[in-house]
Design a protein around this motif. Structure first.
Motif, short mmCIF file in Angstrom:
data_model
loop_
_atom_site.label_atom_id
_atom_site.label_comp_id
_atom_site.label_asym_id
_atom_site.label_seq_id
_atom_site.Cartn_x
_atom_site.Cartn_y
_atom_site.Cartn_z
N CYS A 143 -21.55 -29.49 46.62
CA CYS A 143 -21.53 -29.92 45.44
C CYS A 143 -20.64 -29.16 44.20
O CYS A 143 -20.02 -29.79 43.44
N SER A 146 -17.06 -30.50 44.75
CA SER A 146 -16.73 -31.70 44.48
C SER A 146 -17.06 -31.84 42.72
O SER A 146 -16.81 -32.90 42.23
N SER A 148 -19.90 -32.50 41.06
CA SER A 148 -20.78 -33.32 40.74
C SER A 148 -21.25 -33.53 39.37
O SER A 148 -21.77 -34.57 39.03
#
Length: 438
Positions: A143, A146, A148
């Protein structure tokens, strides 16, 4: 304070160099503790409180191991602590994972364990699951790569978790204190495991139910203290929360007053503790001073303009100048800090049980304060007689046996006496003890 990226990266390099130096010097596994705080501001007051809470939890879980060296510092990359511990690295890693996963605030902790040769143990090597993202519960590493979530959302969740961890610890200790008080046996005239004392409308299970119902209240008091502000404003919020908690207590108990005094005393102490750094919790004088600051002027405010005394506390003040729980709060709970707690700790050094030391501490507290509940039931003369008799007993026998206290219990029950105010101060004593001894 916000730091530049270069400053943060340099601080992390210094951390690695310090880790290597400590491993070379002590030749034992190293536990390196930091906080996972996103963004450039990693050293504010709440970050320090979250960090000190983590150090407190580590102290609790590492008691049985030999810590050869400990140091902590505040760097551009945030607070960091180093523990050189003579213990298996795998054992230390399991301890840190337990802390990180089991506690609300633990999700912000980053507790790395390095072996003697400098290898960092990861969770997978011990067959443990990887850490989850704070927001979406997916793999934290994936996570993070990325990106996010926004920095704002991550920061908000991080500081929220630290706040919750601090309040969770304080409220847990408050409820634990209530339970220890009621379970301590025997206690003259009070509900305990042996009997209901001088109370026809109360029993042990009612106190247990009431204690459990008060957990959200203690959590709220910690939140109020953590938010800070002027002492008068903080106290006003604590008092309003206490009035609401009394209504909760009465609903749970069917109208029986089990914990009104403890709601008042422990509520102030919870707020006071939350206003301090967790490493100050081990100093009862600091808690006492903060509680006194919050309660400053309380007696004068509540009693100075009395015309017609209606409550029992008002009547005792008007007739004898007895300030009761208000006076204890305004003075920083001296009966708990200077009497109950030292007696409890003294008894434990003599290898007496925690239960016996609590019961002894109650008797000492009764000699140090005018118990308004006792006066209400027996009058001022009886209260004075009891204090004199207890002083004589405790002078030669500071930690009386359960058999001796049971005889006092029988006498109190026969005369329908109950030192409920002293019981509240015994709860405060327990709270101070648990804060002092993680």
């Amino acid at each position: 304070m916000a730091y530049t990226l270069l400053e943060i990266l340099e601080a992390r390099e210094q951390r690695v160099r310090r880790q290597q130096a400590l491993l070379a010097q002590f030749s034992v596994p190293l536990l390196s503790f930091t906080l996972n705080i996103p963004g450039p501001d990693k050293t504010g007051e709440l970050a320090e409180k979250g960090f000190q809470l983590g150090c407190r939890l580590l102290k609790r879980h590492l008691k049985e191991w030999n810590i050869l060296h400990f140091e902590q510092r505040c760097a551009s990359a945030g607070w960091e602590a180093f523990y050189c511990i003579d213990a298996p690295a795998e054992t230390l890693k399991r301890i840190t994972v337990q802390i990180e996963d089991a506690l609300t605030g633990g999700r912000v902790f980053d507790m790395d364990v390095l072996t003697v040769d400098g290898q960092k143990l990861d969770r997978e090597s011990l067959g443990l699951p990887r850490r989850k993202c704070l927001l979406c519960q997916t793999d934290a590493a994936i996570c993070g790569r990325s990106r996010s979530h926004s920095l704002e959302a991550l920061c908000q969740e991080t500081f929220s978790l630290m706040e919750e961890g601090i309040c969770e610890e304080i409220s847990r200790l408050a409820v634990q204190s209530l339970l220890c008080e009621v379970y301590a046996t025997p206690k003259p005239g009070l509900v305990d495991q042996s009997n209901n004392g001088s109370h026809q409308d109360m029993d042990l299970m009612l106190f247990v139910q009431s204690s459990g119902a008060l957990w959200p209240y203690f959590r709220r008091c910690a939140q109020i203290g953590l938010a800070g502000g002027k002492p008068t404003e903080v106290f006003a919020q604590l008092r309003q929360a206490g009035l609401e908690a009394e209504q909760v207590m009465l609903r749970v108990t069917g109208g029986i007053n089990t914990h009104k005094g403890a709601i008042f005393s422990l509520g102030i102490l919870c707020g006071a503790a939350a206003m301090l750094q967790p490493d100050q919790w081990e100093a009862p004088a600091a808690i006492s001073a903060q509680a006194a600051l919050l309660s400053h002027g309380l007696v004068e405010k509540d009693f100075s303009s009395l015309k017609d005394a209606t409550t029992e506390g008002e009547k005792l003040f008007a007739q004898y100048g007895i300030t009761g729980a208000r006076g204890q709060a305004e003075d920083g709970f001296p009966a708990a800090v200077h009497v109950g707690l030292p007696v409890l700790e003294y008894g434990l050094t003599k290898e007496r049980s925690f239960n016996d030391c609590l019961c002894a501490a109650l008797l000492h507290i009764m000699t140090a304060t005018r118990d308004t509940n006792l006066i209400k039931r027996g009058g001022i003369a009886i209260c004075n007689q009891i204090q004199s008799a207890l002083q004589s007993l405790l002078q030669t026998n500071p930690i009386p046996s359960p058999e001796i206290i049971s005889q006092l219990d029988d006498a109190f029950i026969q005369r329908n006496l109950s030192p409920g105010g002293s019981a509240d101060l015994l709860s405060a004593t327990c709270f101070l003890y648990f804060l002092k001894h993680p």
